[in-house]
Design a protein around this motif. Structure first.
Motif, short mmCIF file in Angstrom:
data_model
loop_
_atom_site.label_atom_id
_atom_site.label_comp_id
_atom_site.label_asym_id
_atom_site.label_seq_id
_atom_site.Cartn_x
_atom_site.Cartn_y
_atom_site.Cartn_z
N PRO A 38 0.83 -1.21 0.00
CA PRO A 38 0.00 0.00 0.00
C PRO A 38 0.87 1.25 0.00
CG PRO A 38 -0.18 -1.15 2.11
CD PRO A 38 0.71 -1.98 1.22
N LEU A 39 0.59 2.15 -0.95
CA LEU A 39 1.36 3.38 -1.10
C LEU A 39 0.46 4.58 -0.85
CD1 LEU A 39 3.28 2.54 -4.39
CD2 LEU A 39 4.20 2.46 -2.06
N GLN A 40 1.01 5.61 -0.22
CA GLN A 40 0.28 6.85 -0.01
C GLN A 40 1.04 7.98 -0.70
OE1 GLN A 40 0.09 7.92 4.13
NE2 GLN A 40 2.22 7.37 4.50
N THR A 41 0.32 8.96 -1.18
CA THR A 41 0.93 10.12 -1.82
C THR A 41 1.18 11.17 -0.76
OG1 THR A 41 -0.23 9.66 -3.88
CG2 THR A 41 0.67 11.88 -3.61
N VAL A 42 2.42 11.62 -0.68
CA VAL A 42 2.80 12.66 0.28
C VAL A 42 3.56 13.75 -0.45
CG1 VAL A 42 2.87 11.12 2.27
CG2 VAL A 42 4.92 11.47 0.92
N ILE A 43 3.55 14.93 0.12
CA ILE A 43 4.31 16.05 -0.44
C ILE A 43 5.57 16.20 0.39
CG2 ILE A 43 4.34 18.53 -0.90
CD1 ILE A 43 1.29 18.35 -1.28
N ARG A 44 6.71 16.15 -0.28
CA ARG A 44 8.00 16.29 0.38
C ARG A 44 8.60 17.64 -0.01
NH1 ARG A 44 7.18 13.66 4.23
NH2 ARG A 44 7.20 11.41 4.16
N GLU A 55 4.92 6.86 -1.17
CA GLU A 55 5.77 6.11 -0.25
C GLU A 55 4.92 5.06 0.46
OE1 GLU A 55 5.92 8.86 3.76
OE2 GLU A 55 7.47 9.16 2.27
N PRO A 56 5.58 4.02 0.96
CA PRO A 56 4.84 2.93 1.62
C PRO A 56 4.06 3.42 2.82
CG PRO A 56 7.09 2.27 1.16
CD PRO A 56 7.01 3.75 0.89
N LEU A 57 2.86 2.91 2.95
CA LEU A 57 2.03 3.23 4.11
C LEU A 57 2.66 2.65 5.37
CD1 LEU A 57 -0.64 4.55 4.95
CD2 LEU A 57 -1.73 2.34 4.62
N PHE A 58 3.20 1.42 5.26
CA PHE A 58 3.88 0.76 6.37
C PHE A 58 5.35 0.62 6.00
CE2 PHE A 58 -0.45 -1.12 6.37
CZ PHE A 58 -0.90 -0.55 7.56
N ARG A 59 6.17 1.51 6.50
CA ARG A 59 7.59 1.46 6.16
C ARG A 59 8.22 0.18 6.65
NH1 ARG A 59 9.82 7.61 6.75
NH2 ARG A 59 8.26 8.47 5.36
N GLY A 60 8.97 -0.45 5.75
CA GLY A 60 9.70 -1.66 6.12
C GLY A 60 8.94 -2.95 5.92
N TYR A 61 7.74 -2.89 5.33
CA TYR A 61 6.93 -4.10 5.16
C TYR A 61 6.39 -4.22 3.74
CZ TYR A 61 6.84 -4.24 10.24
OH TYR A 61 7.21 -4.28 11.57
N VAL A 62 6.36 -5.45 3.23
CA VAL A 62 5.69 -5.82 1.98
C VAL A 62 4.89 -7.07 2.30
CG1 VAL A 62 5.98 -6.63 -0.40
CG2 VAL A 62 7.50 -4.87 0.50
N PHE A 63 3.64 -7.12 1.85
CA PHE A 63 2.79 -8.28 2.09
C PHE A 63 2.89 -9.23 0.90
CE2 PHE A 63 0.74 -4.67 4.25
CZ PHE A 63 0.78 -5.13 5.55
N VAL A 64 2.96 -10.53 1.18
CA VAL A 64 3.00 -11.54 0.12
C VAL A 64 1.88 -12.55 0.35
CG1 VAL A 64 5.45 -11.34 -0.43
CG2 VAL A 64 4.74 -12.93 1.36
N HIS A 65 1.34 -13.06 -0.75
CA HIS A 65 0.24 -14.04 -0.73
C HIS A 65 0.79 -15.34 -1.30
CE1 HIS A 65 -4.21 -14.92 -1.77
NE2 HIS A 65 -4.03 -15.03 -0.47
N VAL A 66 1.23 -16.24 -0.40
CA VAL A 66 1.88 -17.48 -0.82
C VAL A 66 1.39 -18.65 0.03
CG1 VAL A 66 4.00 -16.37 -1.65
CG2 VAL A 66 3.86 -17.08 0.73
#
Length: 170
Positions: A38-44, A55-66
């Protein structure tokens, strides 16, 4: 029966190196492993300009379906540190929690991560786009916030919502 359990697809969270979430997602996609980042749009703000970035909504995590027996292949990707585990076993994330994140992200709500919560009333949205989503109700700076908690990675999403749309669960 045992073979069915080994081929059933489950959601798991992979912990990544800092700022490697998108790279990990691309590599997993190349291996034809289903992912969700999940990505969110932010202004830097930089010294000379402002820019919208995803940028990722949850920094440091990627979900996998396996499946349980295919988990190991998702770990063999540059940037993956480990699979999130509790009690020594990979932590399965329920499908409805991933679906809830997707619905909130696609629904156009102002979503943002918040601290992991272990208190508050369990509630369900009764009407509107998010009907059926379950979470917790908290108050934050005089505003009502609805929180979806992903226990496996001890992360939560927070969204402002009208409390009249919520029903307290048993």
């Amino acid at each position: 029966m045992l073979e069915q359990a080994e081929t059933k697809l489950n959601w798991y969270a992979l912990y990544t190196r800092p700022r490697f979430e998108k790279k990990v997602e691309v590599q997993l996609d190349e291996k034809e492993i289903e992912t969700y980042l999940p990505l969110q749009t932010v202004i830097r703000q930089w010294s000379d300009r402002k820019k919208k970035i995803k940028e990722p909504l949850f920094r440091g995590y990627v979900f996998v379906h396996v499946s349980p027996r295919d988990r190991i292949s998702s770990l063999r990707v540059d940037g993956v540190v480990r699979m999130v585990r509790f009690g020594g076993k990979p932590s399965v994330i329920p499908d409805d929690q991933i679906d809830s994140i997707r619905r909130l992200m696609e629904g156009g709500a102002s979503v943002g991560p918040c601290d992991y919560l272990q208190y508050g009333d369990a509630v369900e949205v009764t009407q509107g786009t998010f009907a059926g989503i379950k979470g917790k109700l908290i108050e934050k700076r005089n505003k009502r916030r609805f929180v979806i908690t992903i226990d496996a990675i001890r992360q939560s999403l927070s969204v402002e919502i009208d409390p009249d749309l919520l029903r307290k669960l048993g």
